[in-house]
Design an enzyme around this catalytic site. Sequence first.
Site, PDB file in Angstrom:
ATOM      1  N   LYS A  26       0.953  -1.225  -0.070  1.00 44.36           N
ATOM      2  CA  LYS A  26      -0.035  -0.188  -0.062  1.00 44.36           C
ATOM      3  C   LYS A  26       0.970   1.165   0.027  1.00 44.36           C
ATOM      4  O   LYS A  26       2.038   1.261   0.220  1.00 44.36           O
ATOM      5  CB  LYS A  26      -0.950   0.058   1.343  1.00 44.36           C
ATOM      6  CG  LYS A  26      -2.124  -1.266   1.139  1.00 44.36           C
ATOM      7  CD  LYS A  26      -2.773  -1.226   2.221  1.00 44.36           C
ATOM      8  CE  LYS A  26      -3.858  -2.295   2.342  1.00 44.36           C
ATOM      9  NZ  LYS A  26      -4.547  -2.258   3.451  1.00 44.36           N
ATOM     10  N   TYR A  66     -12.257  -2.674  -3.440  1.00 46.53           N
ATOM     11  CA  TYR A  66     -12.829  -2.528  -2.015  1.00 46.53           C
ATOM     12  C   TYR A  66     -14.382  -2.566  -2.001  1.00 46.53           C
ATOM     13  O   TYR A  66     -15.150  -2.211  -1.017  1.00 46.53           O
ATOM     14  CB  TYR A  66     -12.496  -1.566  -1.124  1.00 46.53           C
ATOM     15  CG  TYR A  66     -11.038  -1.824  -0.622  1.00 46.53           C
ATOM     16  CD1 TYR A  66     -10.520  -2.948   0.067  1.00 46.53           C
ATOM     17  CD2 TYR A  66      -9.732  -1.118  -0.917  1.00 46.53           C
ATOM     18  CE1 TYR A  66      -9.280  -3.103   0.605  1.00 46.53           C
ATOM     19  CE2 TYR A  66      -8.494  -1.178  -0.472  1.00 46.53           C
ATOM     20  CZ  TYR A  66      -8.287  -2.416   0.222  1.00 46.53           C
ATOM     21  OH  TYR A  66      -7.128  -2.420   0.681  1.00 46.53           O
ATOM     22  N   ASN A 129      -1.881  -0.150   7.311  1.00 50.57           N
ATOM     23  CA  ASN A 129      -1.312  -1.544   7.506  1.00 50.57           C
ATOM     24  C   ASN A 129      -0.552  -1.857   6.531  1.00 50.57           C
ATOM     25  O   ASN A 129      -0.570  -3.221   6.202  1.00 50.57           O
ATOM     26  CB  ASN A 129      -2.478  -2.559   8.132  1.00 50.57           C
ATOM     27  CG  ASN A 129      -3.580  -2.580   6.897  1.00 50.57           C
ATOM     28  OD1 ASN A 129      -3.583  -1.939   5.870  1.00 50.57           O
ATOM     29  ND2 ASN A 129      -4.466  -3.394   7.379  1.00 50.57           N
ATOM     30  N   HIS A 132      -1.647  -5.447   1.359  1.00 52.25           N
ATOM     31  CA  HIS A 132      -3.052  -6.157   1.241  1.00 52.25           C
ATOM     32  C   HIS A 132      -2.802  -7.376   0.870  1.00 52.25           C
ATOM     33  O   HIS A 132      -1.758  -7.713   0.220  1.00 52.25           O
ATOM     34  CB  HIS A 132      -3.885  -5.288   0.120  1.00 52.25           C
ATOM     35  CG  HIS A 132      -4.926  -6.263  -0.416  1.00 52.25           C
ATOM     36  ND1 HIS A 132      -6.072  -6.287   0.269  1.00 52.25           N
ATOM     37  CD2 HIS A 132      -5.182  -7.043  -1.468  1.00 52.25           C
ATOM     38  CE1 HIS A 132      -7.038  -7.205  -0.410  1.00 52.25           C
ATOM     39  NE2 HIS A 132      -6.359  -7.722  -1.540  1.00 52.25           N
ATOM     40  N   GLU A 143      -9.377 -10.060  -7.961  1.00 52.04           N
ATOM     41  CA  GLU A 143      -8.578  -9.063  -7.695  1.00 52.04           C
ATOM     42  C   GLU A 143      -7.354  -9.004  -8.712  1.00 52.04           C
ATOM     43  O   GLU A 143      -6.689  -7.921  -9.381  1.00 52.04           O
ATOM     44  CB  GLU A 143      -7.859  -9.135  -6.338  1.00 52.04           C
ATOM     45  CG  GLU A 143      -8.716  -8.645  -5.408  1.00 52.04           C
ATOM     46  CD  GLU A 143      -8.276  -8.995  -3.830  1.00 52.04           C
ATOM     47  OE1 GLU A 143      -7.332  -9.481  -3.668  1.00 52.04           O
ATOM     48  OE2 GLU A 143      -9.378  -8.794  -3.061  1.00 52.04           O
TER      49      GLU A 143
END
Length: 166
Positions: A26, A66, A129, A132, A143
Site C-alpha cells: 500500500k 474494496y 497497515n 493487502h 483481484e
Amino acid sequence: MVATLLSIFSAFVTDMTTERTFIMVKPDGVQRGLVGEIIKRFETRGYKLVACKMLWPGQDLLKKHYAELSDKPFFPKLIAYMSSGPCVPMVWEGREVVKMGRMMLGATNPLQSNPGTIRGDFCIDVGRNICHGSDGVESAKREIDLWFQPNEVAKYESHSKDWVYE
Ligand code: ADP
C-alpha cells in the site's frame, strides 16, 4: 488401481503449486521503503513472483477493489489512504499461497498481528497497515483480473521448484 489413484493425487498436488494470490504494498509501505522487505518474505519462503508493477491507483479502481466494504464507516478514509500514492500490486504463486499469504501478513489490525508477521513487524495503525493480501482463492482471482492484464502475468518454470516442493 492404487498407482492410478496415486498419480491422480500427485497431479492434483502438483497443480496446487499454481495457486495464485494478489498481494499489494500500500502507499505507506511504498513510502516507508518496505517493498523489498515484503517481496523478500514471499521470495525466501519459496513462493514465485509472476507479476509486479508500480502504479498510483485512481478512486474508481479502488472502489471496485474494496466494493464489499462500501457501507463501512471507514470506507471514504480507506479510499483516500489507498489513493494517496503509488502502490505495488503483485501476483504470487505456490501451494496454499492465499492462506499462507494472509498468515504472513498478520491480522487486519496490526495491534492484533503477531510479531514475525509483516503487519506485526512493521506497523501499528489499522488505517496504515502497509500491505493487502487476498482473503480467498475466488477473491484472489477477482483481484488479479482487476489489477493485471493477462499479458502482465508471466508464465515460467522456477529453477528452484524441485528444491521447494517434494
Ligand atoms: P484486510 O485488508 O485484512 O483483508 P478488510 O478487508 O477488512 O481487511 O479491510 C480492508 C482495509 O480497510 C484494511 O486492510 C485496512 O486498511 C482498512 N480498515 C479495516 N478496518 C478498518 C477500520 N476499523 N478503520 C480504518 N481502516 C480500516
